[in-house]
Design a protein around this motif. Structure first.
Motif, PDB file in Angstrom:
ATOM      1  N   SER A  88     -78.701  13.512 -16.276  1.00  0.00           N
ATOM      2  CA  SER A  88     -77.340  13.975 -16.075  1.00  0.00           C
ATOM      3  C   SER A  88     -76.937  14.860 -17.240  1.00  0.00           C
ATOM      4  O   SER A  88     -77.116  14.495 -18.393  1.00  0.00           O
ATOM      5  CB  SER A  88     -76.380  12.777 -15.981  1.00  0.00           C
ATOM      6  OG  SER A  88     -76.691  11.979 -14.862  1.00  0.00           O
ATOM      7  N   ARG A  89     -76.394  16.035 -16.966  1.00  0.00           N
ATOM      8  CA  ARG A  89     -75.938  16.940 -17.999  1.00  0.00           C
ATOM      9  C   ARG A  89     -74.551  16.503 -18.456  1.00  0.00           C
ATOM     10  O   ARG A  89     -73.633  16.387 -17.649  1.00  0.00           O
ATOM     11  CB  ARG A  89     -75.898  18.380 -17.479  1.00  0.00           C
ATOM     12  CG  ARG A  89     -77.251  18.854 -16.962  1.00  0.00           C
ATOM     13  CD  ARG A  89     -78.311  18.824 -18.064  1.00  0.00           C
ATOM     14  NE  ARG A  89     -79.613  19.199 -17.549  1.00  0.00           N
ATOM     15  CZ  ARG A  89     -80.737  19.094 -18.236  1.00  0.00           C
ATOM     16  NH1 ARG A  89     -80.720  18.604 -19.458  1.00  0.00           N
ATOM     17  NH2 ARG A  89     -81.885  19.474 -17.716  1.00  0.00           N
ATOM     18  N   THR A  90     -74.405  16.242 -19.750  1.00  0.00           N
ATOM     19  CA  THR A  90     -73.160  15.653 -20.250  1.00  0.00           C
ATOM     20  C   THR A  90     -71.962  16.570 -20.056  1.00  0.00           C
ATOM     21  O   THR A  90     -70.841  16.098 -19.960  1.00  0.00           O
ATOM     22  CB  THR A  90     -73.299  15.315 -21.739  1.00  0.00           C
ATOM     23  OG1 THR A  90     -73.660  16.493 -22.452  1.00  0.00           O
ATOM     24  CG2 THR A  90     -74.352  14.264 -21.953  1.00  0.00           C
ATOM     25  N   ARG A 106     -73.105   2.783 -10.297  1.00  0.00           N
ATOM     26  CA  ARG A 106     -73.304   3.564 -11.518  1.00  0.00           C
ATOM     27  C   ARG A 106     -73.258   2.617 -12.712  1.00  0.00           C
ATOM     28  O   ARG A 106     -72.427   1.715 -12.770  1.00  0.00           O
ATOM     29  CB  ARG A 106     -72.226   4.640 -11.674  1.00  0.00           C
ATOM     30  CG  ARG A 106     -72.236   5.699 -10.585  1.00  0.00           C
ATOM     31  CD  ARG A 106     -71.218   6.788 -10.881  1.00  0.00           C
ATOM     32  NE  ARG A 106     -69.887   6.225 -11.055  1.00  0.00           N
ATOM     33  CZ  ARG A 106     -68.981   6.720 -11.900  1.00  0.00           C
ATOM     34  NH1 ARG A 106     -69.274   7.746 -12.676  1.00  0.00           N
ATOM     35  NH2 ARG A 106     -67.778   6.167 -11.993  1.00  0.00           N
ATOM     36  N   TYR A 123     -69.412  10.631 -16.175  1.00  0.00           N
ATOM     37  CA  TYR A 123     -69.247   9.435 -17.005  1.00  0.00           C
ATOM     38  C   TYR A 123     -68.326   9.767 -18.176  1.00  0.00           C
ATOM     39  O   TYR A 123     -68.559  10.711 -18.932  1.00  0.00           O
ATOM     40  CB  TYR A 123     -70.595   8.951 -17.513  1.00  0.00           C
ATOM     41  CG  TYR A 123     -71.571   8.640 -16.399  1.00  0.00           C
ATOM     42  CD1 TYR A 123     -71.587   7.393 -15.789  1.00  0.00           C
ATOM     43  CD2 TYR A 123     -72.462   9.599 -15.944  1.00  0.00           C
ATOM     44  CE1 TYR A 123     -72.468   7.103 -14.758  1.00  0.00           C
ATOM     45  CE2 TYR A 123     -73.356   9.329 -14.912  1.00  0.00           C
ATOM     46  CZ  TYR A 123     -73.347   8.082 -14.320  1.00  0.00           C
ATOM     47  OH  TYR A 123     -74.214   7.805 -13.294  1.00  0.00           O
ATOM     48  N   THR A 136     -70.124   9.569 -22.017  1.00  0.00           N
ATOM     49  CA  THR A 136     -71.337  10.277 -22.444  1.00  0.00           C
ATOM     50  C   THR A 136     -70.950  11.515 -23.243  1.00  0.00           C
ATOM     51  O   THR A 136     -69.836  12.012 -23.137  1.00  0.00           O
ATOM     52  CB  THR A 136     -72.188  10.684 -21.223  1.00  0.00           C
ATOM     53  OG1 THR A 136     -71.392  11.486 -20.341  1.00  0.00           O
ATOM     54  CG2 THR A 136     -72.706   9.474 -20.488  1.00  0.00           C
ATOM     55  N   ILE A 173     -76.358   6.328 -21.964  1.00  0.00           N
ATOM     56  CA  ILE A 173     -76.225   7.375 -20.958  1.00  0.00           C
ATOM     57  C   ILE A 173     -75.773   6.783 -19.629  1.00  0.00           C
ATOM     58  O   ILE A 173     -75.788   5.573 -19.428  1.00  0.00           O
ATOM     59  CB  ILE A 173     -77.566   8.126 -20.760  1.00  0.00           C
ATOM     60  CG1 ILE A 173     -78.636   7.149 -20.243  1.00  0.00           C
ATOM     61  CG2 ILE A 173     -78.008   8.789 -22.060  1.00  0.00           C
ATOM     62  CD1 ILE A 173     -79.917   7.823 -19.812  1.00  0.00           C
ATOM     63  N   GLY A 174     -75.382   7.664 -18.717  1.00  0.00           N
ATOM     64  CA  GLY A 174     -75.047   7.242 -17.371  1.00  0.00           C
ATOM     65  C   GLY A 174     -76.302   7.164 -16.515  1.00  0.00           C
ATOM     66  O   GLY A 174     -77.245   7.930 -16.685  1.00  0.00           O
ATOM     67  N   ASN A 201     -71.045  18.345 -17.441  1.00  0.00           N
ATOM     68  CA  ASN A 201     -70.437  18.091 -16.143  1.00  0.00           C
ATOM     69  C   ASN A 201     -70.643  16.643 -15.706  1.00  0.00           C
ATOM     70  O   ASN A 201     -70.596  16.333 -14.518  1.00  0.00           O
ATOM     71  CB  ASN A 201     -71.032  19.047 -15.094  1.00  0.00           C
ATOM     72  CG  ASN A 201     -70.815  20.498 -15.476  1.00  0.00           C
ATOM     73  OD1 ASN A 201     -69.716  20.875 -15.831  1.00  0.00           O
ATOM     74  ND2 ASN A 201     -71.862  21.302 -15.411  1.00  0.00           N
ATOM     75  N   SER A 202     -70.883  15.771 -16.650  1.00  0.00           N
ATOM     76  CA  SER A 202     -71.192  14.382 -16.337  1.00  0.00           C
ATOM     77  C   SER A 202     -69.976  13.661 -15.764  1.00  0.00           C
ATOM     78  O   SER A 202     -68.851  13.851 -16.228  1.00  0.00           O
ATOM     79  CB  SER A 202     -71.661  13.661 -17.606  1.00  0.00           C
ATOM     80  OG  SER A 202     -71.744  12.277 -17.385  1.00  0.00           O
TER      81      SER A 202
END
Length: 539
Positions: free
Chosen positions: A309-311, A349, A316, A319, A339-340, A313-314
């Motif tokens: 997952s790219r933080t 999730r 979560y 993160t 991390i998510g 656009n996350s």
């Protein structure tokens, strides 16, 4: 004495030009500085190809240090050393001048860009450097494209243009005579690494193709069997993924690629395949053509379990980084980032230690996951409890007003101190002038007078900078602040995810997942007090 940073740069083409080496550039810069009575306090250098300004680590570090320490000047040998693209040259010089730092050239005329003629001349010089760099870049690309197709007469393998070889290979440097200037001709090829090549074959043929292991299972197998990874570190999932890319598998079968990487377009890693230079049988193969075919079929089936997952656009909240640039959520057991993580069906999730997720038990033995909604809801409830009561809102308003007043006071005190220092220096200089009028030989006090003039000029720069950058005028409304905190839940619910992440970080400094005690420790601003949240239901 005025101070300066020195910056030198060479490219592959420059290194072949007589008189343009780093020592020779530095020599000219130091001669120029000595003649101008300027002290070089720090030197930065890069060895980068033309037309790739954004990849210069030394240059980027110099600009960052300049904005912090504020030397009077940055000195380069000539304008093309500073930047080869007009956008980079213009924007960077504008930034430096805003902070009172000027660019000087040791081997070119130094023009005044604040005059109309100087502005035109600077623009013409920048355009000329960019055009010259484009010509060099074109010639370098053409030469490198030819080099990768050229075979060594003794080994039969094609030459390489530099860069790190894939795991399983090593670079061999070959001396192939001397050029017209008497310098040695050094060529590079890839050869099999005696220890790592068999491991690469094991990963591709046995573990990935035959046993159809997932990336994570391959990682765990290698770590459990103490098989050395690149850099003698633990194997990570991302390393396995990189080795098993389709075009990387082709490289392991002996095919060479060049012009594959896209270094111009942000967010695009590879150029279109038709733009690649492709050479078969360019280096020793680790896998056969039949093994390549089987591995590519395995790859096409897409049996992977790897998603990062790219933080930016996350989805979560916790993160990425906090307001201080440090990890927002970390693992107490290993220090890695939390991390998510979600199931392939996306029905749940979780938060999990990233070291365990991607490196396995070799780096973190705790496969402890906590429900995202549970953690985020508990933190939100604690924020509401801590910050939205009428008493707490009154305290926050007082703290904000206190910080604003402190900022104005610090600004005014600093400006007052600089003006006081300047007055004292002006008075000392005036005494020297009075001494000259009374008959003292001016030569006896010239150095002292010049030194005082320099100090006055330095303080003037600081005073002018402060006047040009006063504290931001903050429109402080108690009613708006009371309304914001009183309606925090409504504001949060109607915010976008990026807005929610920013909002949370104004209250929460850091979180720490403790798998052994089955809790999360949350540090809040402004006092950094830690609140513990029990998460005993983690898995």
């Amino acid at each position: 004495m005025k101070t300066a940073f020195a910056y030198v740069r060479v490219s592959t083409q420059d290194q072949e030009k007589q008189g343009n080496s780093i020592p020779e550039q530095l020599s000219r810069i130091h001669i120029f500085a000595d003649n101008q009575d300027i002290k070089i306090v720090q030197t930065y250098q890069d060895s980068s190809s033309a037309y790739h300004d954004e990849h210069r680590e030394g240059f980027n570090q110099m600009i960052a240090d300049s904005l912090n320490t504020r030397p009077n000047f940055i000195i380069v040998d000539d304008s093309s050393r500073f930047a080869r693209t007009r956008d980079v040259a213009s924007s960077t010089k504008k930034l430096l001048r805003k902070h009172g730092i000027e660019l000087l050239h040791a081997s070119e005329e130094n023009i005044n860009p604040r005059t109309s003629s100087g502005l035109w001349l600077e623009g013409i010089r920048e355009l000329k450097n960019e055009a010259h760099s484009m010509d060099i870049s074109h010639n370098v690309i053409r030469g490198m494209s030819g080099n990768v197709k050229q075979r060594d007469p003794e080994t039969g393998w094609c030459y390489k243009n530099g860069g790190r070889p894939p795991y399983g290979y090593q670079i061999i440097h070959l001396n192939r005579g001397v050029n017209s200037k008497g310098k040695p001709i050094i060529k590079s090829i890839w050869d099999l690494h005696p220890d790592n090549a068999p491991i690469a074959k094991l990963i591709i043929v046995d573990l990935y193709t035959n046993q159809e292991m997932s990336y994570n299972k391959i990682r765990d197998y290698l770590n459990d069997n103490n098989i050395p990874a690149p850099g003698n570190k633990a194997w990570g999932t991302s390393t396995i993924v990189e080795m098993l890319r389709a075009n990387r598998l082709e490289q392991y079968a002996g095919t060479a690629f060049w012009n594959k990487e896209n270094r111009k377009t942000m967010g695009t890693r590879f150029n279109p395949r038709e733009e690649w230079v492709e050479v078969p049988n360019a280096h020793p193969a680790i896998i056969t053509e039949e093994e390549l075919e089987m591995a590519l079929k395995r790859h096409a089936r897409g049996q992977t379990d790897f998603t990062i997952s790219r933080t930016k656009n996350s989805p979560y909240l916790f993160t990425g980084k906090n307001l201080e640039g440090n990890p927002m959520f970390s693992c107490a057991a290993c220090g890695g980032n939390v991390i998510g993580y979600r199931s392939s069906s996306r029905h749940w999730r979780k938060y999990i230690c990233g070291q365990h997720r991607y490196k396995g038990e070799a780096l973190c033995p705790h496969k402890f996951m906590v429900d995202v909604n549970t953690v985020e809801q508990k933190v939100l409830e604690e924020i509401i409890t801590r910050y939205t009561t009428p008493e707490r809102i009154d305290e926050i308003i007082k703290d904000i007003q206190k910080d604003i007043n402190a900022g104005y006071k610090e600004y005014n005190d600093t400006l007052k101190e600089f003006n006081k220092q300047k007055s004292n220096l002006v008075l000392q200089k005036q005494r020297l002038l009075d001494a000259i009028k009374s008959g003292i030989d001016p030569l006896l006090i010239k150095d002292e007078a010049d030194n005082l003039t320099d100090q006055i000029n330095q303080i003037d720069i600081k005073i002018n900078y402060l006047k040009d950058n006063p504290p931001q005028n903050i429109n402080f409304s108690e009613d708006e602040i009371r309304n914001f905190f009183s309606n925090f839940s409504l504001v949060f619910d109607n915010a976008t995810m990026p807005e929610r992440k920013k909002l949370i970080r104004t209250f929460v400094r850091q979180l720490e997942l403790d798998p052994e005690n089955e809790e999360i420790r949350v540090s809040f601003y402004p006092d950094h007090l830690v609140h513990r949240i029990g998460v005993g239901g983690g898995t």
